[in-house]
Design an enzyme around this catalytic site. Structure first.
Site, short mmCIF file in Angstrom:
data_model
loop_
_atom_site.label_atom_id
_atom_site.label_comp_id
_atom_site.label_asym_id
_atom_site.label_seq_id
_atom_site.Cartn_x
_atom_site.Cartn_y
_atom_site.Cartn_z
N ASP A 79 0.79 -1.23 -0.05
CA ASP A 79 -0.11 -0.25 -0.09
C ASP A 79 0.68 0.97 -0.05
O ASP A 79 0.36 2.33 -0.07
CB ASP A 79 -0.87 -0.09 1.13
CG ASP A 79 -0.33 0.10 2.58
OD1 ASP A 79 0.90 -0.01 2.56
OD2 ASP A 79 -1.14 0.41 3.58
N SER A 80 2.13 1.28 0.02
CA SER A 80 3.08 2.17 -0.33
C SER A 80 2.83 2.81 -1.91
O SER A 80 3.32 3.87 -1.88
CB SER A 80 4.52 1.68 -0.19
OG SER A 80 4.84 0.66 -0.77
N ASP A 115 -1.05 -6.42 -0.33
CA ASP A 115 -1.23 -5.65 1.06
C ASP A 115 -2.64 -5.27 1.32
O ASP A 115 -3.48 -4.82 0.39
CB ASP A 115 -0.35 -4.21 0.98
CG ASP A 115 0.41 -3.85 2.19
OD1 ASP A 115 0.00 -4.61 3.08
OD2 ASP A 115 1.14 -3.09 2.23
N LYS A 135 -0.82 -9.79 3.14
CA LYS A 135 0.13 -9.32 4.33
C LYS A 135 -0.92 -8.19 5.02
O LYS A 135 -1.71 -7.40 4.41
CB LYS A 135 1.30 -8.25 3.77
CG LYS A 135 1.94 -7.63 4.85
CD LYS A 135 3.29 -7.03 4.43
CE LYS A 135 2.97 -5.79 3.76
NZ LYS A 135 2.85 -4.73 4.73
N GLU A 165 -1.07 -5.46 8.70
CA GLU A 165 0.08 -4.94 9.68
C GLU A 165 -0.51 -5.12 11.14
O GLU A 165 -2.07 -5.06 11.22
CB GLU A 165 -0.05 -3.64 9.60
CG GLU A 165 0.75 -2.84 8.47
CD GLU A 165 0.91 -1.40 8.03
OE1 GLU A 165 0.50 -0.78 9.24
OE2 GLU A 165 1.29 -1.23 6.89
N GLU A 198 9.81 -3.99 10.42
CA GLU A 198 10.16 -2.60 9.97
C GLU A 198 10.70 -1.46 10.83
O GLU A 198 10.09 -1.42 12.01
CB GLU A 198 8.92 -1.98 8.89
CG GLU A 198 9.24 -0.49 8.67
CD GLU A 198 8.11 0.08 7.69
OE1 GLU A 198 7.32 -0.84 7.18
OE2 GLU A 198 8.35 1.11 7.11
O1 KIV Z 1 3.67 -1.26 1.66
C1 KIV Z 1 5.02 -1.45 1.77
O2 KIV Z 1 5.46 -1.33 0.76
C2 KIV Z 1 5.19 -2.05 2.67
C3 KIV Z 1 6.90 -2.07 3.02
C4 KIV Z 1 7.47 -1.12 3.57
C5 KIV Z 1 7.24 -3.63 3.51
O3 KIV Z 1 4.42 -2.53 3.78
#
Ligand code: KIV
Length: 283
Positions: free
Chosen positions: A47-48, A86, A116, A118, A185
């Site tokens: 989600d970056s 994500d 994934k 968090e 992280e």
């Molecule tokens: O969204 C993302 O790119 C991430 C990485 C920083 C691991 O969660």
């Protein structure tokens, strides 16, 4: 590892064999193709993308639709690496039922192999339920960008012994409910090493030092495509932005002075047909 499709089992076996895992992010087809060709083990459609692709200030506003759209594009190029989708903020935080439905959507509609999310101890029941539904989950602990404001900003986590112990507890709780690996992280390197030693699943670090089971970086950071903010833990392997900028400027100049396109970039027409055409439009 990347001659065949990488599986969750391959990722777990890497830790057993002491083989370091290579993970990067991708958000579209060309980068999916390049990640594949470079032979990385895991591609994260993170989600970056909210920051490095959409120009947002953080990841909070990223939606399920944004994620599905980008996962689909990456999947078209990425045939060998394991692809992780994500879960965006609030797609798993409201209820376990929502979390399972949304994790399923990333896989069914996006096409990714795993997801994934968090969170540690607090999200272990949610992670466990998704795993039980048949979806492989990667955990993400330490600095969790979606809740960065609650953590005091994009800052290193686990500085004192109590905070560090909580991160080890987070990792163990995720292992207990069946994650196949964990991202850690922005934590001190010695803490990340202790986390990697405390759990049997691979621990992949970003800003967590070398003594973990693999590394992940945001591709746009490590190639210098996104340079608005460069975290301490990012190594820029190239600086691609000035190269692209130079090409765009050169194109602009050549268009303005009419030196592009030249004959080598233009289609010609048989002389006879051209004469005939001119006659047709003047008669
Ligand atoms: O969204 C993302 O790119 C991430 C990485 C920083 C691991 O969660």
């Amino acid at each position: 590892m990347a001659d065949q499709k990488v599986t969750v089992k391959d990722i777990q076996q890497a830790k057993v064999e002491g083989r370091k895992l290579v993970m990067i992010t991708a958000y579209d087809y060309p980068f999916g193709l390049m990640a594949d060709e470079a032979g990385v083990d895991i591609v994260l459609v993170g989600d970056s993308l909210g920051m490095v692709v959409m120009g947002l200030d953080g990841t909070v506003a990223v939606t399920m639709e944004n994620m599905i759209h980008h996962i689909q594009a990456v999947m078209r190029g990425c045939k060998h690496p394991l692809v992780v989708g994500d879960m965006p903020f609030m797609s798993y935080n409201t209820s376990i039922r929502d979390a399972i439905i949304n994790a399923g959507r990333l896989m069914k509609e996006g096409g990714c192999d795993t997801i994934k999310l968090e969170g540690g101890v607090d999200f272990a029941p949610t992670v466990g339920a998704i795993v039980k539904a048949g979806i492989p989950v990667q955990g993400h602990i330490g600095l969790t960008p979606q809740t960065a404001s609650a953590l005091g900003g994009f800052k290193m986590q686990g500085k004192d012994a109590a905070a560090a112990k909580k991160i080890i507890d987070d990792a163990k709780a995720l292992e207990d409910v069946g994650v196949f690996s964990i991202i850690i992280e922005a934590v001190p390197a010695p803490l990340a090493q202790l986390v990697a030693e405390a759990v049997s699943v691979p621990v992949i670090g970003i800003g967590a030092g070398a003594d973990v089971d693999g590394q992940v970086l945001v591709t746009h950071d490590m190639i210098g495509l996104f340079d608005k903010f460069i975290p301490k833990f990012v190594k820029q392997y190239t600086k691609i932005r000035p190269i692209i900028l130079e090409a765009l400027k050169a194109y602009g100049e050549e268009v303005r002075e009419a030196s592009f396109p030249g004959p080598e970039h233009s289609f010609s027409m048989p002389e006879e047909a051209l004469v005939q055409l001119k006659k047709m439009i003047t008669d």
